[in-house]
Write an enzyme that holds these catalytic residues in place. Sequence first.
Site, PDB file in Angstrom:
ATOM      1  N   GLU A 292      80.345  58.246  82.837  1.00 41.08           N
ATOM      2  CA  GLU A 292      79.054  58.237  82.151  1.00 41.08           C
ATOM      3  C   GLU A 292      78.946  56.960  81.328  1.00 41.08           C
ATOM      4  OE1 GLU A 292      75.303  59.974  81.408  1.00 41.08           O
ATOM      5  OE2 GLU A 292      76.870  60.425  82.870  1.00 41.08           O
ATOM      6  N   GLU A 322      70.712  50.653  80.948  1.00 39.04           N
ATOM      7  CA  GLU A 322      72.050  50.383  81.471  1.00 39.04           C
ATOM      8  C   GLU A 322      71.985  49.852  82.896  1.00 39.04           C
ATOM      9  OE1 GLU A 322      72.827  53.971  78.530  1.00 39.04           O
ATOM     10  OE2 GLU A 322      73.110  54.365  80.670  1.00 39.04           O
ATOM     11  N   ASP A 476      73.289  63.067  78.656  1.00 36.28           N
ATOM     12  CA  ASP A 476      74.533  63.796  78.921  1.00 36.28           C
ATOM     13  C   ASP A 476      74.245  65.149  79.567  1.00 36.28           C
ATOM     14  OD1 ASP A 476      76.185  61.781  77.614  1.00 36.28           O
ATOM     15  OD2 ASP A 476      75.288  62.482  75.758  1.00 36.28           O
TER      16      ASP A 476
END
Length: 494
Positions: A292, A322, A476
């Site tokens: 992750e 990201e 998450d």
Amino acid sequence: MWRKASVAALLALAVGYLYHGCPELPEQLLHYISPASSHSSPQSQRRLEQVISNAWDSLITLPTRQWTRVAVGVNACVDVVVSGVGLLQALALDPGSGLDHEVLHSKEDLREAFVHFMERGAAAERFFSDKEVFRRIARAAAEYPGAKLYVGGNAALIGQKLATYPALMVLLCGPVGPKLHEMLDEQIVVPPSSLQETDEYHLILEYKAGEQWGSTRAPQANRFIFSHDVSNGEMSSLETFVASLEEFQPDLVVLSGLHMMEGQGRQLWEERLKEAVAAISDIGKDIPIHLELASMTDRDYMNSIMQEVMPIVSSIGLNEQELLFLSQAGGGPHAHLAAWKGVPDVGQVSDILLWILERHGRSDPSSEADLTRVHFHTLAYHVLATVDGYWANQVAAVTAGARVASSQACGTRAVDATKVELKAPLRFHSSHSEPRVALSLDPAAPVTVWRRGNVTFHMTPVLVCKQPLRTVGLGDAISAEGLVYSELKSQQPF
């Protein structure tokens, strides 16, 4: 009759413009905008969201072979969630122009970085270098009216989400202090070697869509995270984590926290990353590893993660910031973009995902890399890209991730069509360059699938919460939910 038809036409035109200014809607959407519902566009809109939500529920089925034991590490902390604007005002800081800082050294750096990301509505995470100043800010945050304490850290948050499935046993390894240990689900196993006397605290400065501070106005709800976290910053629990796997015998490993090392300086992260790669390499090749990712600013560090870590993991999860930064660091597709403009272009996202699996994964049959799966999430939609032959049940996986994003943001057990809205593009392309296939959204079957070479893409919209209660940990939860519904095909060796 003329009046009724005109209203219907105007409604169709308005909805078309609502979604990226295109007055032409895909044919499958026209069914949901009928003359019978044209007198009230909000009702018509809710019908569209309800159709998508109902379709998700029918598509989400657990895989034939489910995970039974998942080991998660290695970043864990206590999150202090507070109003960003309120806290900065309490610290006697005035609004002003924004400026990004790779590392925060002062309250002024904090103010500038917060404004920089607030005006973009973008999430970010930074390291605060001054321990004493951070402690004073943390104390002010904890005492601020309405401040809340939650389980924090990607690993702990993923572990908490996985623990909601009774059939799953979860091992969590990371710096777990007394407060965090108290808040963790009782189903989570924490090795004694992971327990420490004090907690690590992260400050989460949240802001709402449309919230204003001085001349800065947030285009959407999001959060800015910062900490002075040495335990997580050095990934001090990594070796303990890997050592505990032999006894726990997981069938899936989830790894996070690499981004925390960035703030420790190049000398430390270069050395520690080599040790991390060696530790990860000790994990049995038959155990899939999901990595992750999180917000980073050092291109050399991101490039090192791409070159050294990505080829030895099976799956990665990341968001739009990201993804673009990864491409910028590695000279990939669309690296010239300074930032996404509005909702990230699906074709451009698809180009970068394909590049990742071709350059650092096993899309090339001659490659020895393990990477075969990338789960991308942004506010408006999710894309799951997998190399053919390695993963099953990915329609359910991508829709489960989108569904939890909608419900968790609104704080509801199920998706409430009155509290969410569709922001995904209705028409998009499989690539930004040739071959460029035109695709569209079908609300009744809201997973669009396309292939490029031996990589299959599954895309689904997100029903975005209009008034989110909490944005922290959504990524998450999305990755955890996607993994629960994913099935690794047993005939493929890792």
